[in-house]
Scaffold this motif. Structure first.
Motif, PDB file in Angstrom:
ATOM      1  N   UNK A 231      21.568 -44.344  32.503  1.00  0.00           N
ATOM      2  CA  UNK A 231      20.357 -43.377  32.424  1.00  0.00           C
ATOM      3  C   UNK A 231      20.901 -42.351  31.975  1.00  0.00           C
ATOM      4  N   UNK A 232      22.377 -41.880  31.966  1.00  0.00           N
ATOM      5  CA  UNK A 232      22.679 -40.524  31.386  1.00  0.00           C
ATOM      6  C   UNK A 232      22.504 -40.070  29.973  1.00  0.00           C
ATOM      7  N   UNK A 233      21.927 -38.816  30.000  1.00  0.00           N
ATOM      8  CA  UNK A 233      21.665 -38.491  28.617  1.00  0.00           C
ATOM      9  C   UNK A 233      22.711 -37.166  28.407  1.00  0.00           C
ATOM     10  N   UNK A 234      22.813 -36.511  29.418  1.00  0.00           N
ATOM     11  CA  UNK A 234      24.018 -35.084  29.186  1.00  0.00           C
ATOM     12  C   UNK A 234      25.018 -35.142  29.981  1.00  0.00           C
ATOM     13  N   UNK A 235      26.363 -35.245  29.415  1.00  0.00           N
ATOM     14  CA  UNK A 235      27.399 -35.097  30.329  1.00  0.00           C
ATOM     15  C   UNK A 235      28.327 -34.039  29.863  1.00  0.00           C
ATOM     16  N   UNK A 236      28.988 -33.299  30.868  1.00  0.00           N
ATOM     17  CA  UNK A 236      29.671 -32.025  30.462  1.00  0.00           C
ATOM     18  C   UNK A 236      30.979 -32.225  31.440  1.00  0.00           C
ATOM     19  N   UNK A 237      32.073 -32.381  30.940  1.00  0.00           N
ATOM     20  CA  UNK A 237      33.210 -32.467  31.881  1.00  0.00           C
ATOM     21  C   UNK A 237      34.543 -31.703  31.245  1.00  0.00           C
ATOM     22  N   UNK A 256      23.195 -41.652  25.839  1.00  0.00           N
ATOM     23  CA  UNK A 256      23.724 -40.412  25.961  1.00  0.00           C
ATOM     24  C   UNK A 256      23.224 -39.822  24.700  1.00  0.00           C
ATOM     25  N   UNK A 257      22.720 -38.438  25.093  1.00  0.00           N
ATOM     26  CA  UNK A 257      22.408 -37.476  23.919  1.00  0.00           C
ATOM     27  C   UNK A 257      23.356 -36.165  23.868  1.00  0.00           C
ATOM     28  N   UNK A 258      24.113 -36.084  24.941  1.00  0.00           N
ATOM     29  CA  UNK A 258      25.277 -34.951  24.556  1.00  0.00           C
ATOM     30  C   UNK A 258      26.466 -35.081  25.406  1.00  0.00           C
ATOM     31  N   UNK A 259      27.723 -35.139  24.703  1.00  0.00           N
ATOM     32  CA  UNK A 259      28.908 -35.319  25.396  1.00  0.00           C
ATOM     33  C   UNK A 259      30.055 -34.347  25.216  1.00  0.00           C
ATOM     34  N   UNK A 260      30.609 -33.725  26.154  1.00  0.00           N
ATOM     35  CA  UNK A 260      31.207 -32.566  25.964  1.00  0.00           C
ATOM     36  C   UNK A 260      32.457 -32.683  26.845  1.00  0.00           C
ATOM     37  N   UNK A 261      33.483 -33.035  26.369  1.00  0.00           N
ATOM     38  CA  UNK A 261      34.808 -33.542  26.967  1.00  0.00           C
ATOM     39  C   UNK A 261      36.079 -32.281  26.563  1.00  0.00           C
ATOM     40  N   UNK A 262      35.477 -31.079  25.949  1.00  0.00           N
ATOM     41  CA  UNK A 262      36.319 -30.241  25.332  1.00  0.00           C
ATOM     42  C   UNK A 262      37.235 -29.741  26.430  1.00  0.00           C
ATOM     43  N   UNK A 263      38.454 -29.161  26.114  1.00  0.00           N
ATOM     44  CA  UNK A 263      39.357 -28.322  26.772  1.00  0.00           C
ATOM     45  C   UNK A 263      39.818 -29.183  27.952  1.00  0.00           C
ATOM     46  N   UNK A 264      40.189 -30.272  27.688  1.00  0.00           N
ATOM     47  CA  UNK A 264      41.042 -31.244  28.725  1.00  0.00           C
ATOM     48  C   UNK A 264      42.419 -31.354  28.083  1.00  0.00           C
ATOM     49  N   UNK A 265      43.160 -32.623  28.936  1.00  0.00           N
ATOM     50  CA  UNK A 265      44.408 -33.080  28.357  1.00  0.00           C
ATOM     51  C   UNK A 265      44.289 -34.364  27.671  1.00  0.00           C
ATOM     52  N   UNK A 266      42.968 -34.970  27.296  1.00  0.00           N
ATOM     53  CA  UNK A 266      42.780 -36.214  26.603  1.00  0.00           C
ATOM     54  C   UNK A 266      43.540 -36.508  25.660  1.00  0.00           C
ATOM     55  N   UNK A 267      43.933 -37.682  25.483  1.00  0.00           N
ATOM     56  CA  UNK A 267      44.587 -38.097  24.426  1.00  0.00           C
ATOM     57  C   UNK A 267      44.095 -39.466  23.725  1.00  0.00           C
TER      58      UNK A 267
END
Length: 831
Positions: A231-237, A256-267
């Motif tokens: 059901x998730x539409x907006x996720x900010x991590x 999902x309408x909005x996904x924000x994974x900015x400024x992490x150490x993802x690769x």
């Protein structure tokens, strides 16, 4: 029974507003009014918003108070909205009396909860709770309390400094219907296996629509369990410490309408995006923010999976390859940010011709070539355009003439040649940021106040602009015209109405004149000032009075003169000061070390300063670079420079033994004491200067042997010991072999490589002497036995003893011959 039925009918009619009774006259519950007043009186300051709250006549009806809403039927307070009304003080627990409360918003005030949130558990009817910015650092029970509010659908606790210690798993027995959860900016240092995540994945995964855990130091891998939150539409991590790849299960989030994974150490790659192809009617994703991670590989070739995309922000990663032309099919796209990657190829009209809603375009710091025809007419009207380090030249982009709303424009390093077209200065009056630096543009600057009256930042550095300085817009705060050919008296600039400068760089031009008081007095907000490499002259007696906020000041290579004024002491925020290559004179001011305590870099070389180095400089605990070279400084070098990284005191009249100061120089990277009168031997303790990368002691009076321990300086790249009185053999260590003869020339008593002077024949070494003595001793013993033992032993034994003696003699002589031959060969080869 009939009475109950009648009452029910009345209540129903009241709710339907059919005119039976006047529900507006329903008075609030007395106990709830008292609870609200207790809350008000617990505050430390009176807020105008609460002026309607009181006991006086006309103020007793709490249902009419600002921010309070009561039930039309029962009179109970059901809503309390006091958001952002400058309320201050402790959060009163009296609010627990409002047990019919459905909506509570105390966010964006200055409230503190000093105990716990147990009082909240009495508000069982709560559906909406927002305590954002309420200080809850002691509320260890917050998870347990809010999870027990079974009707709660919206929970916002952003920037509450929530504690994560002592979290209890007991709340797993509670069932909630959370739809929105916002915990951003709590800095909770959560592990992705923590109790909070267990709660989310076990209790709310079916209902949660919006989740914000940004800025919480969340660490570890991104849990694949997020894929269950369909059901998730907006996720900010964003703004966390997450690492590893994004699970492919994210492709299950078709809502999902909005996904924000900015400024992490993802690769890793963006493989998870391909899984959205399983969504029945394509993805509804509108916002994709992945910037400032370590993602790599290529961007998706087929973006038709995301037809509703409005924002793509993948800047500051390691993406390579080309930008797919399928971007041109994203008709809803408003923001395209892909800066600071390794993208290549051509960006053409095919990418842009259908993007009628595009407002922000940032392709900067890539190897992208803009290939747009001269007469191309774009369908959009940009507000922000950054093509820094792209290739849009050699001609000025003509299509920009259509962009009437642009406020931010960066075409730096675009290979543009020639003059700026006339239309450019009139095409948009709302420009706030303009950067055309690092091109080959020539010509004169226009009357900017009339062209760009709203300009705040202007960078035209590293071009070929000439002529005088024009007036500048009144609100300009950052101006960089360095590395041009602007030739003018500073007086015209001083008459400018600009007074808000914070950053001013006019270095490397042909400007001249005296900095008069009325000019500098207008620069009171300056933090950065660079006038280096011009033709400025005169004294600066009142200069520093007008720079109370200056942090970086560079006056290098001008003709400024006179003594430093005592007004320099007012610049207490100064971190960088470069006065080199001028005609300043007098003593180095004592107060530099007592008042400029933030100083990190002090460069005063090539002036006419005299006297001793003030001991007060040792008080500068943040000082990293000290350069007083090429002056008339005499006396001793202070023994207190312990935090410095670079010292240059060359070309003065300093006199002191190096061994006296070495104990305070162990942290140094660069040391230059050349062309002074320093004497004595270099101590073996020089090996303790383990961070040294450059050492210049040339043209002094040093003597003695070069310490063998000098070879232990593992990081040293530059060494100059020339023109002293060093003597003896130069060490043959690998560390010192790489320096050529120039490092040692002018020391007449030095010998051995890399210089050409051979060392004289040396006495046998200690090792040879040891073997020689052993041989002689054995020879004496055998001889003794041979002479006197013959009386005691047979002829056969005598023969054997003398044979052994002869062989031992031959062995000793052979070792000695080899040793001599080794010396001669070494001398023939130069050492």
């Amino acid at each position: 029974m009939a009475l109950k039925f009648l009452n029910a009918i009345i209540v129903f009619l009241l709710n339907m507003n059919w005119g039976i009774g006047d529900y507006t006259n329903i008075r609030c519950i007395e106990s709830e009014r008292e609870a609200l007043l207790e809350f008000k009186y617990s505050l430390t300051g009176e807020s105008d918003w609460l002026s309607s709250w009181g006991d006086e006549d006309g103020k007793e009806e709490c249902c009419k108070w600002q921010g309070v809403q009561c039930s039309n039927t029962t009179g109970h307070v059901i809503k309390l909205d006091l958001k952002a009304h400058d309320l201050r003080g402790k959060l009163s627990h009296s609010l627990m009396e409002l047990q019919s409360l459905e909506y509570l918003d105390l966010s964006f005030n200055y409230l503190v909860e000093d105990e716990n949130l147990k009082w909240l558990s009495y508000l069982s009817s709560l559906e909406y709770l927002d305590l954002s910015y309420v200080y809850l650092y002691k509320a260890n029970d917050w998870v347990e309390v809010v999870s027990g509010l079974s009707k709660l659908s919206t929970l916002k606790l952003s920037r509450c400094y929530l504690p994560t210690r002592n979290l209890s798993p007991s709340f797993f027995n509670a069932s909630t219907s959370l739809v929105t959860l916002d915990l951003h900016q709590n800095y909770m240092s959560l592990s992705t296996s923590s109790i909070l995540f267990e709660y989310l994945f076990k209790s709310t995964y079916k209902t949660l629509v919006s989740l914000d855990l940004s800025s919480n130091n969340v660490n570890g891998l991104v849990p694949s369990s997020f894929g269950k939150m369909v059901a998730l539409r907006d996720l900010d991590l964003s703004d966390n410490q997450l690492e590893g790849m994004v699970p492919e299960s994210f492709g299950n989030l078709c809502s999902l309408r909005s996904l924000n994974l900015s400024r992490n150490h993802l690769n890793g790659s963006l493989a998870f995006l391909h899984n959205f192809s399983s969504c029945a009617n394509s993805s509804v994703l509108e916002i994709l923010r992945l910037h400032s991670n370590s993602f790599s590989g290529s961007l998706p070739d087929d973006l038709s999976l995301f037809p509703r995309l409005k924002e793509i922000d993948v800047g500051n990663n390691y993406f390579n390859g080309t930008l797919s032309s399928s971007i041109g099919n994203l008709f809803e796209l408003e923001i395209l940010n892909v800066p600071s990657n390794s993208l290549q190829g051509v960006f053409s009209e095919q990418h842009l011709s259908n993007l009628s809603r595009l407002r922000i375009l940032d392709l900067s710091s890539n190897s992208v070539t803009m290939k747009l025809s001269f007469n191309w007419f774009p369908p959009f009207n940009l507000e922000f355009l950054s093509l820094r380090s792209c290739k849009s030249g050699p001609y000025f982009p003509n299509w920009l003439a259509t962009q009437k709303n642009i406020r931010y424009l960066d075409l730096s390093g675009n290979g543009i040649i020639g003059t700026i077209p006339k239309w450019f200065w009139d095409f948009t009056p709302d420009m706030h940021y303009l950067n055309l630096s690092k091109n080959q543009i020539h010509g004169r600057l226009p009357m900017l106040p009339t062209k760009f009256p709203s300009l705040l930042v202007l960078d035209m550095s590293s071009n070929s602009f000439d002529g005088p300085l024009p007036p500048f817009p009144t609100d300009l705060t950052i101006l960089n015209l360095s590395n041009n050919f602007i030739s003018d008296s500073i007086m015209s600039f001083c008459n400018s109405k600009s007074m808000l400068f914070q950053y001013l760089d006019l270095s490397n031009n042909q400007l001249s004149g005296v900095l008069l008081d009325h000019c500098v007095s207008r620069w009171t907000r300056l933090q950065f000032l660079n006038l280096a490499n011009n033709y400025f002259s005169g004294e600066i007696s009142s200069f520093f009075d007008s720079l109370p906020h200056i942090e970086n000041l560079n006056l290098r290579n001008n003709s400024f003169s006179g003594e430093l004024p005592w007004t320099l002491r007012t610049c207490e925020t100064l971190k960088f000061l470069d006065l080199s290559d001028n005609k300043f004179s007098g003593n180095i001011l004592h107060m530099i070390g007592t008042r400029l305590l933030s100083l990190e870099i002090l460069i005063m070389q090539s002036n006419e300063f005299k006297g001793r180095i003030p001991l007060s400089l040792c008080e500068l605990m943040d000082l990293q670079v000290l350069d007083l070279a090429e002056n008339n400084i005499f006396g001793n070098i202070p023994q207190c420079f312990k935090s410095l990284r670079t010292i240059n005191l060359s070309g003065n009249n300093l006199a002191r033994k190096f061994s006296d100061i070495i104990s305070s120089l162990y942290a140094l990277n660069v040391l230059n004491l050349s062309r002074n009168n320093l004497a004595g031997e270099l101590p073996q303790s020089i090996e303790e200067m383990t961070q040294l990368m450059s050492l210049d002691l040339s043209q002094n009076q040093f003597s003695g042997e070069i310490p063998m321990n000098l070879s232990k300086l593992a990081f040293i790249k530059h060494l100059n010991l020339s023109y002293n009185h060093f003597s003896g053999r130069i060490s043959s260590s690998v560390q010192l072999k790489r320096f050529n003869a120039d490092s040692y020339i002018g020391n007449d008593a030095l010998c051995g490589p890399p210089i050409t002077q051979n060392c004289p024949l040396e006495a046998p070494s200690d090792e040879f002497k040891k073997w020689l003595y052993i041989g002689l001793a054995m020879g004496f013993f055998v001889g003794f036995c041979g002479t006197f033992g013959s009386l005691l032993i047979s002829r056969t034994w005598r023969h054997a003893y003398f044979s052994m003696l002869f062989k031992l003699k031959e062995w000793v002589l052979r070792r000695f011959a080899l040793y001599r031959a080794g010396i001669q060969w070494s001398l023939q080869k130069g050492g």
